[in-house]
Design a protein around this motif. Structure first.
Motif, PDB file in Angstrom:
ATOM      1  N   ARG A  47       1.189 -18.199  17.192  1.00 21.91           N
ATOM      2  CA  ARG A  47       1.105 -19.620  17.520  1.00 21.91           C
ATOM      3  C   ARG A  47       2.188 -20.030  18.524  1.00 21.91           C
ATOM      4  O   ARG A  47       1.922 -20.787  19.459  1.00 21.91           O
ATOM      5  N   LEU A  48       3.400 -19.548  18.343  1.00 23.26           N
ATOM      6  CA  LEU A  48       4.476 -19.889  19.266  1.00 23.26           C
ATOM      7  C   LEU A  48       4.209 -19.330  20.664  1.00 23.26           C
ATOM      8  O   LEU A  48       4.740 -19.854  21.660  1.00 23.26           O
ATOM      9  N   SER A  49       3.402 -18.285  20.747  1.00 24.20           N
ATOM     10  CA  SER A  49       3.066 -17.684  22.034  1.00 24.20           C
ATOM     11  C   SER A  49       2.022 -18.505  22.791  1.00 24.20           C
ATOM     12  O   SER A  49       1.723 -18.203  23.941  1.00 24.20           O
ATOM     13  N   ASN A  50       1.475 -19.527  22.126  1.00 26.63           N
ATOM     14  CA  ASN A  50       0.509 -20.413  22.765  1.00 26.63           C
ATOM     15  C   ASN A  50       1.252 -21.656  23.256  1.00 26.63           C
ATOM     16  O   ASN A  50       1.862 -22.365  22.458  1.00 26.63           O
ATOM     17  N   PRO A  51       1.229 -21.950  24.560  1.00 28.14           N
ATOM     18  CA  PRO A  51       2.026 -23.064  25.084  1.00 28.14           C
ATOM     19  C   PRO A  51       1.635 -24.422  24.537  1.00 28.14           C
ATOM     20  O   PRO A  51       2.488 -25.293  24.364  1.00 28.14           O
ATOM     21  N   LEU A  52       0.350 -24.624  24.253  1.00 27.17           N
ATOM     22  CA  LEU A  52      -0.070 -25.900  23.686  1.00 27.17           C
ATOM     23  C   LEU A  52       0.492 -26.074  22.279  1.00 27.17           C
ATOM     24  O   LEU A  52       0.993 -27.142  21.921  1.00 27.17           O
ATOM     25  N   TRP A  53       0.400 -25.009  21.475  1.00 31.46           N
ATOM     26  CA  TRP A  53       0.924 -25.110  20.110  1.00 31.46           C
ATOM     27  C   TRP A  53       2.442 -25.257  20.147  1.00 31.46           C
ATOM     28  O   TRP A  53       3.009 -26.057  19.401  1.00 31.46           O
ATOM     29  N   PHE A  54       3.099 -24.512  21.016  1.00 28.72           N
ATOM     30  CA  PHE A  54       4.555 -24.596  21.121  1.00 28.72           C
ATOM     31  C   PHE A  54       4.987 -26.016  21.483  1.00 28.72           C
ATOM     32  O   PHE A  54       5.906 -26.582  20.881  1.00 28.72           O
ATOM     33  N   GLN A  55       4.306 -26.611  22.480  1.00 29.03           N
ATOM     34  CA  GLN A  55       4.678 -27.964  22.895  1.00 29.03           C
ATOM     35  C   GLN A  55       4.376 -28.969  21.787  1.00 29.03           C
ATOM     36  O   GLN A  55       5.130 -29.922  21.578  1.00 29.03           O
ATOM     37  N   SER A  56       3.289 -28.757  21.057  1.00 24.50           N
ATOM     38  CA  SER A  56       2.953 -29.641  19.945  1.00 24.50           C
ATOM     39  C   SER A  56       4.007 -29.559  18.851  1.00 24.50           C
ATOM     40  O   SER A  56       4.427 -30.581  18.286  1.00 24.50           O
ATOM     41  N   PHE A  57       4.451 -28.343  18.549  1.00 20.99           N
ATOM     42  CA  PHE A  57       5.506 -28.130  17.556  1.00 20.99           C
ATOM     43  C   PHE A  57       6.777 -28.836  17.998  1.00 20.99           C
ATOM     44  O   PHE A  57       7.452 -29.527  17.212  1.00 20.99           O
ATOM     45  N   ASN A  58       7.115 -28.694  19.275  1.00 24.39           N
ATOM     46  CA  ASN A  58       8.289 -29.351  19.845  1.00 24.39           C
ATOM     47  C   ASN A  58       8.200 -30.866  19.669  1.00 24.39           C
ATOM     48  O   ASN A  58       9.166 -31.524  19.279  1.00 24.39           O
ATOM     49  N   ASN A  59       7.022 -31.408  19.937  1.00 22.78           N
ATOM     50  CA  ASN A  59       6.829 -32.856  19.818  1.00 22.78           C
ATOM     51  C   ASN A  59       6.937 -33.319  18.371  1.00 22.78           C
ATOM     52  O   ASN A  59       7.491 -34.376  18.075  1.00 22.78           O
ATOM     53  N   ALA A  60       6.391 -32.512  17.466  1.00 29.87           N
ATOM     54  CA  ALA A  60       6.360 -32.891  16.054  1.00 29.87           C
ATOM     55  C   ALA A  60       7.747 -32.969  15.432  1.00 29.87           C
ATOM     56  O   ALA A  60       7.967 -33.715  14.489  1.00 29.87           O
ATOM     57  N   ILE A  61       8.697 -32.192  15.964  1.00 26.54           N
ATOM     58  CA  ILE A  61      10.038 -32.216  15.382  1.00 26.54           C
ATOM     59  C   ILE A  61      10.962 -33.220  16.088  1.00 26.54           C
ATOM     60  O   ILE A  61      12.145 -33.305  15.776  1.00 26.54           O
ATOM     61  N   GLY A  62      10.411 -33.981  17.065  1.00 23.84           N
ATOM     62  CA  GLY A  62      11.168 -35.076  17.643  1.00 23.84           C
ATOM     63  C   GLY A  62      11.816 -34.830  18.979  1.00 23.84           C
ATOM     64  O   GLY A  62      12.547 -35.678  19.480  1.00 23.84           O
ATOM     65  N   MET A  63      11.573 -33.667  19.606  1.00 24.11           N
ATOM     66  CA  MET A  63      12.172 -33.385  20.908  1.00 24.11           C
ATOM     67  C   MET A  63      11.392 -34.123  21.996  1.00 24.11           C
ATOM     68  O   MET A  63      10.259 -34.556  21.786  1.00 24.11           O
ATOM     69  N   ASP A  64      11.995 -34.283  23.196  1.00 21.87           N
ATOM     70  CA  ASP A  64      11.305 -34.924  24.314  1.00 21.87           C
ATOM     71  C   ASP A  64       9.936 -34.287  24.495  1.00 21.87           C
ATOM     72  O   ASP A  64       9.812 -33.050  24.517  1.00 21.87           O
ATOM     73  N   TRP A  65       8.926 -35.109  24.693  1.00 17.50           N
ATOM     74  CA  TRP A  65       7.571 -34.557  24.756  1.00 17.50           C
ATOM     75  C   TRP A  65       7.283 -33.829  26.062  1.00 17.50           C
ATOM     76  O   TRP A  65       6.404 -32.976  26.130  1.00 17.50           O
ATOM     77  N   ASP A  66       8.049 -34.152  27.145  1.00 18.58           N
ATOM     78  CA  ASP A  66       7.714 -33.544  28.436  1.00 18.58           C
ATOM     79  C   ASP A  66       8.916 -32.938  29.148  1.00 18.58           C
ATOM     80  O   ASP A  66       8.876 -32.683  30.342  1.00 18.58           O
ATOM     81  N   SER A  67       9.996 -32.680  28.428  1.00 19.33           N
ATOM     82  CA  SER A  67      11.233 -32.245  29.087  1.00 19.33           C
ATOM     83  C   SER A  67      11.338 -30.729  29.186  1.00 19.33           C
ATOM     84  O   SER A  67      10.847 -29.994  28.332  1.00 19.33           O
ATOM     85  N   SER A  68      12.035 -30.258  30.240  1.00 19.10           N
ATOM     86  CA  SER A  68      12.325 -28.828  30.344  1.00 19.10           C
ATOM     87  C   SER A  68      13.170 -28.376  29.162  1.00 19.10           C
ATOM     88  O   SER A  68      13.116 -27.227  28.735  1.00 19.10           O
ATOM     89  N   GLY A  69      13.970 -29.313  28.607  1.00 16.72           N
ATOM     90  CA  GLY A  69      14.811 -28.987  27.460  1.00 16.72           C
ATOM     91  C   GLY A  69      14.036 -28.741  26.188  1.00 16.72           C
ATOM     92  O   GLY A  69      14.589 -28.237  25.206  1.00 16.72           O
ATOM     93  N   SER A  70      12.742 -29.081  26.196  1.00 18.60           N
ATOM     94  CA  SER A  70      11.929 -28.834  25.000  1.00 18.60           C
ATOM     95  C   SER A  70      11.910 -27.355  24.654  1.00 18.60           C
ATOM     96  O   SER A  70      11.846 -26.976  23.491  1.00 18.60           O
ATOM     97  N   THR A  71      11.983 -26.505  25.666  1.00 21.74           N
ATOM     98  CA  THR A  71      11.974 -25.058  25.429  1.00 21.74           C
ATOM     99  C   THR A  71      13.305 -24.594  24.859  1.00 21.74           C
ATOM    100  O   THR A  71      13.360 -23.930  23.818  1.00 21.74           O
ATOM    101  N   THR A  72      14.387 -24.942  25.530  1.00 17.76           N
ATOM    102  CA  THR A  72      15.695 -24.445  25.122  1.00 17.76           C
ATOM    103  C   THR A  72      16.131 -25.007  23.775  1.00 17.76           C
ATOM    104  O   THR A  72      16.658 -24.280  22.936  1.00 17.76           O
TER     105      THR A  72
END
Length: 380
Positions: A47-72
């Motif tokens: 799931r983490l290898s899927n960019p859509l799921w990864f970004q969704s997970f990032n959004n769900a935990i409260g990180m910026d929804w569209d930031s480069s920092g979402s990855t780091t």
């Protein structure tokens, strides 16, 4: 009204506020624990290898929804909250931490069934491919590897384009194929790129490999010949009239970049001595972006086997709706609601604890049943 958004990963400044970090960590741990219990740790890697799921997970935990920092930030949080006892670890990271992958692999191999040599090779090749065989103007600055207890791995690395200030995220998943369309996905905004990973570029790849097995001095001579064809007119002329000679503007931009021939000769000599039988071997023997561009030039202008000038981005992340889970750090779609976030955390943690207890009770019952069968077979 339906609200949609595209996470194009622009560079954002600022940091995660200290009060939000514990919330993000507990949410991340809870979500991963539930997934691991329900489907196993291999599925979490997938799931983490899927960019859509990864970004969704990032959004769900409260990180910026569209930031480069979402990855780091997201990968940094996962690295902090996961350990071998969870059957799932994250190694590597941003900057100098990316270079610690070999050392961290040796450490976790005491607890997780991972082939250190193979995993290290995969890590190196993924980084080399996304800087050498795919050249898209993004400089890698983050490289993380996610590994399950069975040794399945995923790699997420990110590069920044210093001119556009937009990031690009490269997703890999437990592959043995590193050369021909090897990515699970590449997420970002399309731009100018050159690559030789497309399926229909097999002849180009063969030409490049053949060149690497030739006398390095002859290769440098061919580069001079090819370069001379580009020097008859100014770069501005070619950018406006490239179609006259059948070479695209994108190709001109790549080919007109300077080449240090003395440095190139040194690299080619090193690769020549290893006599690579595959492009993977050539990459691991020292072939970098400048060497690759020189070989692309010869392959194209002298042997009529050009690389591809298509940008291989194939995933613009679009999971904005998950930012509504608890809100976002940057206030979009609304500021993080601490009360709601803590309620969600408590609920998730209760579910995880109950699932763990139920599993222990189930395992205990199964053990008693096995013991009873064993005694019955012995006639006791």
């Amino acid at each position: 009204m339906e609200i949609e958004g595209i996470a194009d990963l622009p560079l954002h400044t600022g940091h995660v506020p200290p009060w939000l970090v514990p919330i993000m960590k507990r949410l991340a741990k809870g979500i991963v624990d539930i997934m691991s219990l329900e489907w196993g740790t291999d599925k979490v890697v997938e799931r983490l290898s899927n960019p859509l799921w990864f970004q969704s997970f990032n959004n769900a935990i409260g990180m910026d929804w569209d930031s480069s920092g979402s990855t780091t930030v997201t990968l940094g949080i996962l690295k902090d909250v996961l350990s071998p006892s969870d059957g799932l670890v994250v190694i590597g990271g941003k900057g100098k931490n990316a270079r610690k992958v070999p050392e961290e692999l040796r450490q976790i191999s005491k607890y997780i069934d991972v082939d250190v040599e193979s995993a290290e090779r995969s890590s190196r090749l993924a980084a080399k491919v996304d800087t050498t065989l795919v050249q898209d103007g993004h400089q890698l600055y983050h490289h993380s590897m996610i590994i399950s207890e069975s040794g399945k791995w995923g790699i997420i690395q990110q590069g920044m384009n210093p001119e556009t200030k937009f990031a690009r995220r490269y997703h890999w998943k437990n592959t043995q194929q590193f050369i021909v369309e090897p990515h699970e996905a590449i997420a970002g905004v399309k731009g100018v790129a050159v690559n030789v990973i497309e399926k229909d570029k097999e002849e180009t790849r063969k030409t490049i490999l053949d060149l690497l097995r030739e006398n390095p001095r002859k290769i440098v001579e061919r580069i001079s010949i090819a370069k001379s064809a580009l020097r008859h007119e100014s770069l501005d002329f070619w950018l406006t009239n490239a179609s006259v000679v059948g070479i695209s503007k994108e190709a001109r931009i790549v080919y007109m970049k300077p080449i240090d021939e003395s440095k190139l000769l040194k690299v080619l000599n090193g690769i020549y001595e290893t006599n690579p039988s595959t492009l993977e071997e050539a990459l691991l023997s020292g072939m970098g972006p400048s060497t690759a561009r020189a070989l692309f030039l010869i392959s194209d202008l002298i042997y009529s086997e050009p690389p591809s000038f298509k940008d291989p981005v194939n995933y613009p992340p679009d999971p904005f709706k998950y930012a509504y889970a608890i809100g976002g750090k940057d206030g979009i779609p609304y500021p993080v609601n601490r009360r709601v976030a803590l309620e969600v955390i408590h609920t998730i943690e209760e579910i995880v604890e109950k699932a763990k207890i139920d599993r222990k009770e189930k395992d205990f019952a199964l053990k008693k049943l096995r013991d009873k069968r064993h005694r019955t077979k012995k006639g006791t």
